[in-house]
Design a protein around this motif. Structure first.
Motif, mmCIF file in Angstrom:
data_model
loop_
_atom_site.group_PDB
_atom_site.id
_atom_site.type_symbol
_atom_site.label_atom_id
_atom_site.label_comp_id
_atom_site.label_asym_id
_atom_site.label_seq_id
_atom_site.Cartn_x
_atom_site.Cartn_y
_atom_site.Cartn_z
ATOM 1 N N ARG A 1 0.845 -1.196 0.000
ATOM 2 C CA ARG A 1 0.000 0.000 0.000
ATOM 3 C C ARG A 1 0.877 1.242 0.000
ATOM 4 N NH1 ARG A 1 -1.605 -2.986 4.181
ATOM 5 N NH2 ARG A 1 -1.113 -1.353 5.703
ATOM 6 N N THR B 1 -4.390 6.471 -2.308
ATOM 7 C CA THR B 1 -5.423 5.429 -2.289
ATOM 8 C C THR B 1 -5.732 4.941 -3.694
ATOM 9 O OG1 THR B 1 -6.415 6.356 -0.281
ATOM 10 C CG2 THR B 1 -7.789 4.902 -1.614
ATOM 11 N N THR C 1 -2.951 2.784 -4.970
ATOM 12 C CA THR C 1 -2.998 1.458 -4.353
ATOM 13 C C THR C 1 -4.072 0.593 -4.997
ATOM 14 O OG1 THR C 1 -2.176 2.339 -2.248
ATOM 15 C CG2 THR C 1 -3.324 0.223 -2.192
ATOM 16 N N TRP D 1 -3.225 -2.887 -6.872
ATOM 17 C CA TRP D 1 -3.822 -4.176 -6.493
ATOM 18 C C TRP D 1 -4.576 -4.789 -7.669
ATOM 19 C CZ3 TRP D 1 -4.698 -7.027 -1.749
ATOM 20 C CH2 TRP D 1 -3.819 -6.656 -0.731
#
Length: 487
Positions: A281, A325, A328, A332
């Motif tokens: 992250r 965010t 991340t 992912w």
């Protein structure tokens, strides 16, 4: 207050509900897209096999798949129409300024959509009513129309990622539009072929997965064997192809959208010898929490050398890059997509090895367990691919030309949240009905295959798709047609 908080504080209140609504409808619609794009081709492959070998089982599978194709297309009409309206309702700033530049892609998709609807109707009508070869050749344009629809959508999306084909006047309005350049952007080729192969691969695994479940439950007849083998073989052939196409598109993103690449790989500072992080992250200060660090691998993957310089997120102002965010989320999505793709390659190799050595399906139940979930896993990779494409481009709706916040509607946020809730309820009902119809069709087909007394003797499921009807129980020719006979 963090940088992310500052950015959200400056954003219009309606931005979040507009993005959530668009994300939900797009994520829902894309579940249907693989079958919409690839099932016509898979059906025709089975249809051709049935005609070439005079195989009634193959013809029966083709006709049943055509019924699923029709139901799926009907649901896709609803979800696709909602998306088309949302572009104008939620993002009027983009459509108002840039519609004349890239709108042709949507026009091509709409034209292909209606053409495909007509072709599917003709194909369904043709069972029993047309000569076998005539019926087959009338179905051949279906996958062509599906590919044309994909062409239009990817042309529009690739333009949003690498816009070109225009100049800006003194007021920032696009002029001197070149339609050809607007369609064939630098990212069009990599995106289109990556997308198309993903659709065919996913549809192959989804269809084969249905028959893998039946195989695990003891249905080892030729119907299930053929229903599994044809689509799974197609998916197996395309899986390694997709691996190379995925590597190519990642490298094109590295060259043409370096900030998106930085977000997908969590690269904060421009440098060489950049490590690769598996998951992890990104923090606001540029550090990475968690994940598995592999030294120098990111530079090697990007440019085949540890000396390759990779642009970092910090090379542009915070307002011009994804937040921590968002980066991340994109990272992912990219890692999940790559992980599932790697596992599918192993599954494809397992299948190919057994077929090469024994000319037969693998005997292990674990193989069929993996094959049964491969379809759902493939759909997850499709979802992740779009998440990476859209979230990694933030904050731009038109890369480096218009921000998402500049394009959003002026409709009050409260109204958008209410619309979002209503759309969720409607979509749950729609997909519930879709599942219910498929389950009812499955039950009917199973009863027909078992020769159940509840199935009429002149049912279309108890004889071949071509040729005269069998006689009814009373001995008279079965001339009466069931209302759903062509399905």
């Amino acid at each position: 207050m963090s940088t992310t908080a500052h950015l959200w504080a400056d954003a219009p209140a309606q931005l979040l509900p507009a993005r959530e609504l668009m994300a939900f409808t797009l994520a829902s619609h894309i579940i249907l897209v693989p079958l919409g794009v690839a099932l016509p081709f898979i059906t025709l492959v089975m249809h051709y096999r049935g005609l070439r070998t005079s195989d009634p089982v193959a013809l029966l599978l083709a006709r049943r798949w055509s019924a699923v194709m029709a139901v799926q297309f009907a649901i896709g009409i609803v979800t696709g129409t909602v998306l088309s309206f949302e572009f104008g309702l939620l993002w009027p700033g983009m459509m108002g300024r840039w519609g004349d530049v890239f709108g042709l892609g949507f026009g091509i998709e709409a034209w292909a959509f209606f053409l495909e609807a007509i072709l599917i109707a003709i194909y369904l009508y043709g069972w029993r009513r047309l000569k076998p070869k005539t019926h087959f050749w009338l179905g051949v344009p279906m996958p062509i129309a599906a590919l044309m629809g994909a062409f239009g959508i990817i042309a529009a999306n690739s333009w949003m990622n690498t816009p070109q084909g225009f100049t800006l006047d003194a007021n920032g309005r696009p002029v001197n539009v070149s339609v050809q350049q607007a369609i064939f952007t630098p990212m069009f080729g990599p995106q289109y072929w990556h997308f198309v192969v993903a659709m065919f691969l996913t549809a192959g695994y989804v269809v084969a997965g249905v028959y893998a479940v039946g195989w695990l439950r003891g249905r080892r007849d030729r119907y299930h064997r053929l229903g599994f083998t044809v689509p799974f073989t197609l998916a197996t052939i395309l899986t390694p192809v997709q691996f190379f196409l995925g590597d190519n598109i990642a490298r094109q993103v590295f060259i043409k959208q370096p900030i998106k690449f930085a977000a997908a790989e969590l690269v904060w500072k421009t440098d060489t010898h950049v490590p690769e992080y598996l998951f992890g992250r990104l923090q606001e200060d540029g550090s990475i929490k968690g994940g598995i660090k592999i030294p120098q691998l990111d530079s090697i993957l990007a440019g085949f050398s540890p000396d390759t310089k990779v642009t970092g997120l910090s090379s542009v102002p915070a307002s011009d890059r994804p937040t921590a965010t968002q980066a991340t989320i994109a990272h992912w999505a990219f890692d999940i997509m790559a992980t599932i793709g790697s596992v599918l390659i192993l599954l494809a190799l397992w299948y190919a090895w057994c077929w090469w050595r024994h000319r037969d399906l693998p005997k292990s139940r674990w193989f069929f367990r993996c094959a049964a979930v491969a379809g759902a896993a493939s759909i997850a990779t499709v979802e992740c691919g779009w998440i990476m494409t859209e979230v990694g481009r933030q904050p731009w709706i038109v890369y480096q030309n218009m921000r998402v916040s500049e394009a959003v509607t002026g409709t009050p946020a409260s109204s958008l949240w209410m619309m979002f809730g209503l759309v969720v309820v409607i979509y749950v009902l729609i997909f519930g009905a879709f599942l219910g119809v498929l389950l009812k069709m499955r039950t009917r087909w199973r009863l027909a295959d078992a020769g159940s007394a509840r199935v009429l003797s002149d049912s279309p499921e108890t004889d071949t798709p071509y040729g005269p009807r069998p006689e009814t129980a009373a001995g008279a020719p079965g001339t009466r047609r069931d209302p759903g006979s062509e399905l």
